[in-house]
Design a protein around this motif. Structure first.
Motif, PDB file in Angstrom:
ATOM      1  N   VAL A  95     -46.962 -25.245  -4.675  1.00  0.00           N
ATOM      2  CA  VAL A  95     -46.237 -24.802  -5.868  1.00  0.00           C
ATOM      3  C   VAL A  95     -47.211 -24.809  -7.043  1.00  0.00           C
ATOM      4  N   VAL A  96     -47.079 -23.804  -7.897  1.00  0.00           N
ATOM      5  CA  VAL A  96     -47.919 -23.705  -9.092  1.00  0.00           C
ATOM      6  C   VAL A  96     -47.020 -23.893 -10.317  1.00  0.00           C
ATOM      7  N   VAL A  97     -47.445 -24.766 -11.204  1.00  0.00           N
ATOM      8  CA  VAL A  97     -46.688 -25.032 -12.432  1.00  0.00           C
ATOM      9  C   VAL A  97     -47.612 -24.793 -13.619  1.00  0.00           C
ATOM     10  N   LEU A  98     -47.091 -24.130 -14.617  1.00  0.00           N
ATOM     11  CA  LEU A  98     -47.840 -23.979 -15.872  1.00  0.00           C
ATOM     12  C   LEU A  98     -46.925 -24.360 -17.037  1.00  0.00           C
ATOM     13  N   VAL A  99     -47.425 -25.234 -17.889  1.00  0.00           N
ATOM     14  CA  VAL A  99     -46.736 -25.606 -19.126  1.00  0.00           C
ATOM     15  C   VAL A  99     -47.682 -25.267 -20.269  1.00  0.00           C
ATOM     16  N   ALA A 100     -47.189 -24.540 -21.250  1.00  0.00           N
ATOM     17  CA  ALA A 100     -48.060 -24.135 -22.356  1.00  0.00           C
ATOM     18  C   ALA A 100     -47.314 -24.241 -23.672  1.00  0.00           C
ATOM     19  N   ASP A 101     -48.067 -24.331 -24.716  1.00  0.00           N
ATOM     20  CA  ASP A 101     -47.514 -24.442 -26.074  1.00  0.00           C
ATOM     21  C   ASP A 101     -48.290 -23.483 -26.966  1.00  0.00           C
ATOM     22  N   VAL A 102     -47.637 -22.385 -27.316  1.00  0.00           N
ATOM     23  CA  VAL A 102     -48.285 -21.398 -28.187  1.00  0.00           C
ATOM     24  C   VAL A 102     -48.160 -21.879 -29.628  1.00  0.00           C
ATOM     25  N   SER A 103     -49.241 -21.768 -30.386  1.00  0.00           N
ATOM     26  CA  SER A 103     -49.207 -22.237 -31.781  1.00  0.00           C
ATOM     27  C   SER A 103     -48.150 -21.465 -32.573  1.00  0.00           C
ATOM     28  N   GLY A 104     -47.539 -22.161 -33.508  1.00  0.00           N
ATOM     29  CA  GLY A 104     -46.510 -21.539 -34.344  1.00  0.00           C
ATOM     30  C   GLY A 104     -45.143 -21.606 -33.678  1.00  0.00           C
ATOM     31  N   HIS A 105     -44.177 -21.002 -34.369  1.00  0.00           N
ATOM     32  CA  HIS A 105     -42.806 -20.977 -33.854  1.00  0.00           C
ATOM     33  C   HIS A 105     -42.282 -19.552 -33.917  1.00  0.00           C
ATOM     34  N   GLY A 106     -41.090 -19.382 -33.446  1.00  0.00           N
ATOM     35  CA  GLY A 106     -40.373 -18.128 -33.674  1.00  0.00           C
ATOM     36  C   GLY A 106     -40.810 -16.981 -32.795  1.00  0.00           C
ATOM     37  N   ALA A 107     -40.486 -15.770 -33.289  1.00  0.00           N
ATOM     38  CA  ALA A 107     -40.595 -14.581 -32.454  1.00  0.00           C
ATOM     39  C   ALA A 107     -42.013 -14.301 -31.984  1.00  0.00           C
ATOM     40  N   SER A 108     -42.995 -14.405 -32.867  1.00  0.00           N
ATOM     41  CA  SER A 108     -44.356 -14.047 -32.459  1.00  0.00           C
ATOM     42  C   SER A 108     -44.874 -15.013 -31.401  1.00  0.00           C
ATOM     43  N   ALA A 109     -44.581 -16.301 -31.573  1.00  0.00           N
ATOM     44  CA  ALA A 109     -45.004 -17.280 -30.571  1.00  0.00           C
ATOM     45  C   ALA A 109     -44.260 -17.034 -29.249  1.00  0.00           C
ATOM     46  N   ALA A 110     -42.979 -16.671 -29.361  1.00  0.00           N
ATOM     47  CA  ALA A 110     -42.185 -16.416 -28.152  1.00  0.00           C
ATOM     48  C   ALA A 110     -42.713 -15.206 -27.386  1.00  0.00           C
ATOM     49  N   LEU A 111     -43.144 -14.187 -28.140  1.00  0.00           N
ATOM     50  CA  LEU A 111     -43.695 -13.000 -27.481  1.00  0.00           C
ATOM     51  C   LEU A 111     -44.971 -13.362 -26.728  1.00  0.00           C
ATOM     52  N   THR A 112     -45.793 -14.196 -27.347  1.00  0.00           N
ATOM     53  CA  THR A 112     -47.017 -14.622 -26.656  1.00  0.00           C
ATOM     54  C   THR A 112     -46.663 -15.394 -25.397  1.00  0.00           C
TER      55      THR A 112
END
Lengths: 288, 112
Positions: A95-112
């Protein structure tokens, strides 16, 4: 009928003009308010839809395969979040798991974070280890990332025999949660810090840690929203606080695996009495 | 009374009026406070804030209107003094509507 003749002075005319201008200002202000309210409603509807889409992109609450169970929790700070998590079951039983945290909040971070998912799904089936996964995500997305945008991430590949490989890119260390009454109950896994994703598209990531898990042991990967929960006294929970919560909840078993992460998030929310102030993603990968 | 001429920008004016969503007969405390205060300051029995629609003059806010007119707040545009103001685009001062205004304004809706 009122027949009283009246005279109006220039000053009174000026006053009437001022009143008329004031009334028009009020009318324009109301128009602007209506416009703002209308636009806000559209944005809220849009965000609600985006939130549904983002939840749809999450893996099922629990997934299992030969030798493992994966459960998770995901709570965006805003309607949508920049945290990412995903789980991919491979034909060889790993199984492959990836957890990531894109800088910032909201729509632009969600799109990334949505873009990370596309690369993850494409790469997860064929990569040899988590470092290749991080390298693939970084290579594909770094060129298009905006100025100042970056993402921390931790990748885990776990095989049916309990062998787990980990690699991290500027991400808080996952925690190994031991079974039963072993001491210490939990330990942060020491992984050499590497550059966060999306900063340099030429970065090559290394798999830094391989460990053999015993049945019942769990790896907890999370984003900083978990350890940066702040209590009433303004104190961060930090990794040690998260370890305490994990151990306490692990001791209170037996629970279904999904219940464990729910209880942990419940405790995080209790700690952060004024509410979590960041996105939160948490994955529990248990060897069985 | 002579009917006021239609201003050159009538279509744009009506479109703007429609967009502002003001031709709605419902109590408006903010405007009513203004018309009431103006009646007091200028020592007049009636004070109105009029909106000139395509066919009607609508009193968005009014103080001192007779009960019957207050119920509808609407008169035909043709007998409205305000139509002349809209056409001229300027403030109009009428010391005595029934006398000084003569043929132009006699018989207007404000003859109350």
């Amino acid at each position: 009928m009122d027949v009283k003749p009246r005279q109006i002075t220039p000053r009174e005319q000026g006053l009437l003009k001022m009143v008329a201008d004031g009334l028009m200002s009020e009318v324009r202000l109301r128009e602007s308010s209506r416009d703002v309210i209308h636009r806000t409603r559209i944005i809220e509807q849009d965000l609600a839809h985006a939130r549904s889409v983002q939840r749809f992109l999450l893996p099922p609450a629990a997934r299992s395969g030969p030798g493992f169970i994966v459960t998770h929790a995901y709570h965006p700070f805003d309607a949508i979040g920049g945290d990412f998590l995903d789980v991919f079951l491979r034909d060889d039983g790993s199984v492959v798991v990836l957890v990531a945290d894109v800088s910032g909040h909201g729509a632009s971070a969600a799109l990334t974070s949505a873009m990370i998912k596309t690369v993850f799904l494409r790469a997860a089936a064929s990569i040899n280890g988590p470092a290749e996964l991080l390298t693939a995500v970084n290579r594909e997305l770094a060129p298009g990332a905006g100025d100042g945008r970056f993402a921390t991430a931790v990748g885990i590949v776990m095989h049916a025999d309990g062998t787990a490989q980990l690699a991290a890119a500027g991400h808080p260390p996952p925690i190994l949660l031991r079974k039963g009454h072993q001491k210490p109950c939990s330990s942060p896994l020491t992984i050499t810090p590497q550059l966060p994703l999306l900063i340099d598209d030429g970065s090559e990531y290394m798999s830094d840690l391989t460990l053999k898990m015993s049945p019942g042991e769990r790896i907890i990967a999370y984003t900083d929203g978990a350890i940066e929960a702040i209590n009433e006294e303004g104190k961060f929970l930090e990794i040690s606080g998260l370890q305490e919560i994990l151990c306490r909840r692990a001791d209170s078993e037996p629970h279904p695996p999904e219940r464990f992460v729910r209880d942990v998030v419940h405790d995080l929310r209790q700690y952060a009495s004024r509410g979590l102030h960041d996105d939160l993603a948490l994955v529990c990968l248990q060897h069985v | 009374m002579l009917t006021a001429q239609i201003p050159a920008n009538e279509n744009e004016r009506l479109a703007e009026l429609d967009r502002l969503e003001l031709m709605i007969a419902q109590p408006d405390v903010a405007f009513d406070r203004v018309t009431a205060e103006l009646a007091h300051v200028f020592d007049v029995p009636v004070s109105m804030m009029s909106l000139i629609g395509r066919e009607t003059c609508f009193y968005k806010s009014a103080f001192g209107l007779p009960e019957e007119l207050d119920a509808t707040r609407t008169v035909p545009r043709g007998i409205s003094m305000c139509g002349h103001v809209v056409h001229s685009g300027q403030m109009m001062v009428v010391p005595a509507a029934d006398e000084v205004g003569g043929a132009v304004l006699r018989g207007n809706a404000a003859d109350i």
